[in-house]
Scaffold this active site. Structure first.
Site, PDB file in Angstrom:
ATOM      1  N   GLU A 145       0.657  -1.195   0.126  1.00  0.00           N
ATOM      2  CA  GLU A 145       0.020  -0.151  -0.010  1.00  0.00           C
ATOM      3  C   GLU A 145       1.079   1.180   0.101  1.00  0.00           C
ATOM      4  OE1 GLU A 145      -2.779   0.670   3.168  1.00  0.00           O
ATOM      5  OE2 GLU A 145      -3.697   2.330   2.226  1.00  0.00           O
ATOM      6  N   GLU A 151       3.101  10.593   5.907  1.00  0.00           N
ATOM      7  CA  GLU A 151       3.019   9.403   6.477  1.00  0.00           C
ATOM      8  C   GLU A 151       4.283   8.280   6.403  1.00  0.00           C
ATOM      9  OE1 GLU A 151      -0.825   7.265   7.016  1.00  0.00           O
ATOM     10  OE2 GLU A 151      -1.879   8.897   6.153  1.00  0.00           O
ATOM     11  N   ASP A 178      -5.169   3.779  -2.428  1.00  0.00           N
ATOM     12  CA  ASP A 178      -5.975   4.130  -1.666  1.00  0.00           C
ATOM     13  C   ASP A 178      -6.198   5.834  -2.027  1.00  0.00           C
ATOM     14  OD1 ASP A 178      -6.652   5.942   0.789  1.00  0.00           O
ATOM     15  OD2 ASP A 178      -5.721   4.474   1.977  1.00  0.00           O
ATOM     16  N   HIS A 181      -4.527   8.844  -0.155  1.00  0.00           N
ATOM     17  CA  HIS A 181      -3.215   9.029  -0.305  1.00  0.00           C
ATOM     18  C   HIS A 181      -2.830   9.451  -1.650  1.00  0.00           C
ATOM     19  CE1 HIS A 181      -2.738   7.345   3.592  1.00  0.00           C
ATOM     20  NE2 HIS A 181      -3.164   6.233   3.005  1.00  0.00           N
ATOM     21  N   HIS A 204      -8.732   1.260  -1.334  1.00  0.00           N
ATOM     22  CA  HIS A 204      -9.362   1.904   0.191  1.00  0.00           C
ATOM     23  C   HIS A 204     -10.140   3.053  -0.695  1.00  0.00           C
ATOM     24  CE1 HIS A 204      -6.596   0.185   3.418  1.00  0.00           C
ATOM     25  NE2 HIS A 204      -7.789  -0.720   3.083  1.00  0.00           N
ATOM     26  N   ARG A 210     -10.392  12.586   4.065  1.00  0.00           N
ATOM     27  CA  ARG A 210     -10.621  11.283   4.871  1.00  0.00           C
ATOM     28  C   ARG A 210     -12.009  11.258   5.547  1.00  0.00           C
ATOM     29  NH1 ARG A 210      -5.320   7.811   6.458  1.00  0.00           N
ATOM     30  NH2 ARG A 210      -6.103   6.053   5.057  1.00  0.00           N
ATOM     31  N   GLU A 239     -12.207   3.261   4.106  1.00  0.00           N
ATOM     32  CA  GLU A 239     -11.230   3.508   5.269  1.00  0.00           C
ATOM     33  C   GLU A 239     -11.263   5.075   5.713  1.00  0.00           C
ATOM     34  OE1 GLU A 239      -6.777   2.181   6.252  1.00  0.00           O
ATOM     35  OE2 GLU A 239      -7.001   3.553   4.459  1.00  0.00           O
TER      36      GLU A 239
END
Ligand code: LER
Ligand code: MN
Length: 261
Positions: A145, A151, A178, A181, A204, A210, A239
């Site tokens: 991922e 991060e 995702d 991201h 995701h 988010r 998520e």
């Protein structure tokens, strides 16, 4: 493409109740956090056996594959092997792994190799060969991922994960995308998805902030069109944060996403 959701986003006194709600809301799969798997495994197995919900994926936080020493890296490999075995037994797609969070932990060996990311990549490729064999034996994928610059320093765009999958060259070493991201790192999300088509086994979903899709400024239409073009058939798991009552917001989100599917 099928919608899944992380179990901790769904209300319910136990996993059976949660799976029932997922089904009522219109989901087809469930994703569970790696750190919860050992504790939830037996209950999950039994709940799945009497539900139409399928097991999708184990999500992240399974150790540091690019940790500073052999002990840390071996612990991550062993944890991932355990997760892969559990995932295989539940018939899931695979185990998601973020190779490392934050800055590099392996030493920079300048001037032999000035670029610490080259060392990290070599370590990861060897680790994935070990994990890829185990993944094949248990019938689940190890899923890389890519995150974002806040991060991790390592593997932040889909193309970086593609490079690693190509280098490892094993059937069960795959990757995911995702939306949260990608919204930070990719120049063109639909093109990045198309370029990753051969290795993409999971997605995701979250909006730009988010929060649940529909609550930010993310464009879902064009990326979903790209997923359709590449014939993406796997799960897309929510998520993200839920702004309000999940009983209301989750089915509303399913209706919102189905418009693009
Ligand atoms: C972390 O930001 C994330 O997206 C998780 O899926 C980590 O596995
Ligand atoms: Mn994610």
């Amino acid at each position: 493409m099928k919608l899944a959701v992380q179990d901790n986003m769904v209300p319910g006194r136990n996993l059976l109740e949660k799976l029932q709600k997922m089904e009522d809301y219109g989901f087809e799969g469930v994703e569970v956090w790696g750190r919860d798997m050992p504790r939830k495994f037996e209950e999950l197995k039994s709940a799945l056996s009497s539900s139409r919900i399928s097991f999708s994926t184990v999500c992240g936080f399974t150790g540091d594959l690019l940790g500073p020493d052999k002990k840390t890296r071996l612990a991550a490999i062993n944890t991932l092997k355990e997760m892969l075995s559990m995932c295989g037994e539940l018939g899931g797609v695979g185990v998601i792994t973020v190779p490392t969070f934050g800055p590099p932990k392996v030493p920079d060996l300048y001037p032999w190799l000035p670029d610490v990311e080259k060392i990290e990549k070599r370590i990861l490729v060897e680790e994935l060969k070990i994990l890829g064999r185990h993944a094949e034996n248990v019938g689940a994928n190890i899923i890389l991922e890519p995150l974002n610059r806040y991060e991790t320093h390592f593997m932040r765009r889909l193309e970086h994960a593609v490079e690693i999958c190509v280098e490892v060259g094993m059937d069960h070493v795959k990757m995911m995308a995702d939306f949260f991201h990608m919204n930070i790192e990719e120049a063109n999300i639909p093109s990045s998805l198309e370029a990753a088509a051969d290795f993409l086994v999971h997605v995701h979903l979250a909006d730009s902030n988010r929060v649940l899709p529909g609550y930010g400024h993310m464009d879902f239409k064009e990326p979903f069109e790209a997923l359709k073009r590449i014939g993406y058939k796997n799960f897309m798991a929510l998520e993200c944060r839920i702004p309000g009552n999940p009983e209301v917001e989750l089915p509303k989100c399913v209706r919102y996403l189905k418009r693009f599917m």
